[in-house]
Design a protein around this motif. Structure first.
Motif, PDB file in Angstrom:
ATOM      1  N   LYS A  58       1.017  -1.136   0.070  1.00 30.73           N
ATOM      2  CA  LYS A  58      -0.076  -0.059   0.126  1.00 30.73           C
ATOM      3  C   LYS A  58       0.757   1.349  -0.107  1.00 30.73           C
ATOM      4  O   LYS A  58       0.370   2.332  -0.221  1.00 30.73           O
ATOM      5  CB  LYS A  58      -1.127  -0.053   1.134  1.00 30.73           C
ATOM      6  N   ASN A  59       2.122   1.166   0.442  1.00 32.38           N
ATOM      7  CA  ASN A  59       2.768   2.377   0.503  1.00 32.38           C
ATOM      8  C   ASN A  59       3.885   2.339  -0.763  1.00 32.38           C
ATOM      9  O   ASN A  59       4.795   3.324  -0.927  1.00 32.38           O
ATOM     10  CB  ASN A  59       3.768   2.402   1.665  1.00 32.38           C
ATOM     11  N   ASN A  60       3.703   1.332  -1.766  1.00 32.53           N
ATOM     12  CA  ASN A  60       4.682   1.415  -3.021  1.00 32.53           C
ATOM     13  C   ASN A  60       4.029   2.433  -3.972  1.00 32.53           C
ATOM     14  O   ASN A  60       2.919   2.524  -4.122  1.00 32.53           O
ATOM     15  CB  ASN A  60       4.582   0.051  -3.594  1.00 32.53           C
ATOM     16  N   TYR A  61       4.883   3.067  -4.474  1.00 30.13           N
ATOM     17  CA  TYR A  61       4.499   4.143  -5.548  1.00 30.13           C
ATOM     18  C   TYR A  61       3.771   3.597  -6.864  1.00 30.13           C
ATOM     19  O   TYR A  61       2.950   4.082  -7.479  1.00 30.13           O
ATOM     20  CB  TYR A  61       5.647   4.911  -6.013  1.00 30.13           C
ATOM     21  N   HIS A  62       4.029   2.229  -7.069  1.00 26.05           N
ATOM     22  CA  HIS A  62       3.386   1.857  -8.351  1.00 26.05           C
ATOM     23  C   HIS A  62       1.716   1.522  -7.776  1.00 26.05           C
ATOM     24  O   HIS A  62       0.950   1.550  -8.567  1.00 26.05           O
ATOM     25  CB  HIS A  62       3.719   0.309  -8.643  1.00 26.05           C
ATOM     26  N   TYR A  63       1.501   1.252  -6.574  1.00 27.54           N
ATOM     27  CA  TYR A  63       0.260   1.208  -5.829  1.00 27.54           C
ATOM     28  C   TYR A  63      -0.446   2.491  -5.865  1.00 27.54           C
ATOM     29  O   TYR A  63      -1.624   2.926  -6.163  1.00 27.54           O
ATOM     30  CB  TYR A  63       0.369   0.718  -4.416  1.00 27.54           C
ATOM     31  N   LYS A  64       0.354   3.438  -5.306  1.00 22.46           N
ATOM     32  CA  LYS A  64      -0.272   4.930  -5.220  1.00 22.46           C
ATOM     33  C   LYS A  64      -0.777   5.582  -6.503  1.00 22.46           C
ATOM     34  O   LYS A  64      -1.477   6.284  -6.686  1.00 22.46           O
ATOM     35  CB  LYS A  64       0.813   5.785  -4.180  1.00 22.46           C
ATOM     36  N   VAL A  65       0.181   5.370  -7.286  1.00 18.76           N
ATOM     37  CA  VAL A  65      -0.063   6.229  -8.588  1.00 18.76           C
ATOM     38  C   VAL A  65      -1.431   5.596  -9.256  1.00 18.76           C
ATOM     39  O   VAL A  65      -1.966   6.517 -10.066  1.00 18.76           O
ATOM     40  CB  VAL A  65       1.081   5.725  -9.793  1.00 18.76           C
ATOM     41  N   LEU A  66      -1.840   4.574  -9.051  1.00 24.18           N
ATOM     42  CA  LEU A  66      -3.344   4.005  -9.515  1.00 24.18           C
ATOM     43  C   LEU A  66      -4.192   4.611  -8.492  1.00 24.18           C
ATOM     44  O   LEU A  66      -4.054   4.526  -7.207  1.00 24.18           O
ATOM     45  CB  LEU A  66      -3.380   2.518  -9.545  1.00 24.18           C
TER      46      LEU A  66
END
Length: 432
Positions: A58-66
């Motif tokens: 949940k803190n990964n930027y691939h997750y956050k960008v979506l």
């Protein structure tokens, strides 16, 4: 019941750039989930939970960008694939399935993956759907959403999910919606339609109410032949594994043509059942009939790419929707046995040593029975397919006579003179 409608995304450079970025991030996030699931299985022999990947990334930027709900859908899909693998492995150990399953593997580098949005993440603005983006995407690019048109035949209240599907260097919107159950017509289940599949005659249909028709497959075969010729010409002097925008475009066009043909052919069969009060369909099918087939290079290239299995599944779906009984039966020896002479029809591998058909096929499309009656060869096979299940279903075949098998109507899927409409797909019919 739930249905899915695909809409091709137009050539809008700004929108295509956004969709490409989203699918790239979905691809990377999917591989991250697969990595964790594989390492957890190989090193700890533990199964992955439904929400484990969301808590981990949940803190990964691939997750956050979506958008958060879209990212959750991606990771839950990965978790479901691993749970399916665990279940199949257990079934293999218990001897319930013959083949050992393979653990989910990584997607190829540089690919694109599907992005899914649940209905609660979407909003309707006028006649357009607002598709949200993640906060990180807003901070990077200064946009928080984009708009796509809502199909005119769909109601936003019925929409359950919106999927972005990348395929052959183009994009599709998949609208998953809930469809109201139609009032099923009361058809006579004692009236039965037998279907024999082929290539030039894609579907040959014969019923016990004195009707017969042939869904033409020559145009479909011609499309496949032209596609194979184009692929061969383009790849002739190219390196192994070469793929280009041109190859992707003609492949996608061919796939859309096949899907259109499937839908038209299935609707023709169902409309024929409505018109003649037929409540049962018997489809002749030999499982794995295309596996390791050796008809020659030319015949293989014509027979194998024809999507008859997808057509069978589509007919079965429509039968379930409209309350028509769909029966699949093996069709061994139905083409060489004579229906008019009542030849015995053994199953595959159970033919007696002294078994011999009464008639024979004397040339393409013409069958000669034992009493010198000439009938359409494919109609003879379709009638024998009905006879395969007639005793089990207690069917009356007294009206299935020589006249039905002699002069079937030929239905064309595409015609230059008259276009097939959604309401009436029974046009373009001539006698053969």
């Amino acid at each position: 019941m739930y249905c899915c409608q695909q809409v091709l995304v137009g050539k809008n450079p700004e929108l295509i750039s956004i969709l490409t970025f989203l699918c790239e991030q979905s691809h990377k996030l999917t591989n991250m989930g697969i990595y964790y699931g594989r390492q957890l299985y190989f090193k700890a022999r533990r199964s992955i939970g439904k929400y484990d990947l969301e808590k981990l990334y949940k803190n990964n930027y691939h997750y956050k960008v979506l958008y958060s709900q879209a990212a959750q859908q991606i990771l839950r899909t990965v978790a479901e694939s691993f749970r399916s693998y665990y279940g199949l492995t257990k079934a293999f150990i218990d001897g319930k399935i013959p083949d050992k399953p393979r653990i989910p593997n990584y997607r190829k580098k540089g690919g694109l993956a599907t992005v899914s949005y649940p209905a609660q993440a979407l909003k309707l603005k006028g006649k357009q759907i607002r598709v949200p983006l993640g906060n990180t995407c807003k901070r990077w690019f200064g946009i928080d959403s984009f708009l796509i048109p809502l199909p005119s035949n769909l109601a936003f209240s019925a929409l359950k999910e919106l999927r972005l599907l990348p395929r052959n260097r183009c994009f599709y919107w998949e609208f998953v919606y809930e469809k109201e159950v139609v009032v099923k017509p009361q058809l006579n289940q004692e009236n039965v339609l037998g279907i024999d599949n082929g290539v030039n005659n894609w579907l040959t249909c014969v019923s016990n109410v004195n009707t017969s028709l042939i869904v033409d497959g020559k145009h479909l075969k011609s499309m496949n032949r032209w596609y194979n010729k184009q692929i061969s010409t383009i790849k002739e002097n190219q390196r192994t594994g070469f793929w280009s925008n041109r190859l992707a475009a003609i492949t996608e066009k061919r796939n859309r043509q096949m899907r259109d043909g499937i839908n038209k052919a299935a609707r023709i069969v169902i409309n024929h059942c409505f018109k003649n009060n037929i409540g049962t369909i018997v489809f002749g099918w030999n499982k794995s009939q295309k596996n390791q087939i050796e008809l020659g290079h030319k015949s293989n290239s014509e027979f194998v790419p024809i999507p008859t299995a997808r057509l069978k599944e589509r007919i079965a779906q429509l039968c379930d929707e409209y309350g028509i009984i769909f029966i699949e039966t093996e069709e061994s020896y139905t083409s060489i046995a004579s229906f008019l002479d009542g030849d015995y029809l053994p199953n595959y591998g159970e033919k007696p040593d002294d078994w011999k058909p009464s008639g024979k096929r004397i040339k393409r499309g013409l069958y000669k029975s034992g009493n010198n009656c000439f009938v359409n060869a494919d109609c003879n096979g379709a009638a024998n397919i009905i006879r395969k299940v007639s005793r089990k279903l207690s069917l009356n075949l007294s009206r299935l006579c020589r006249g039905t098998l002699t002069c079937p109507q030929r239905v064309y899927l595409w015609s230059a003179k008259k276009k097939l409409s959604n309401m009436d797909l029974s046009c373009c019919v001539v006698s053969t």
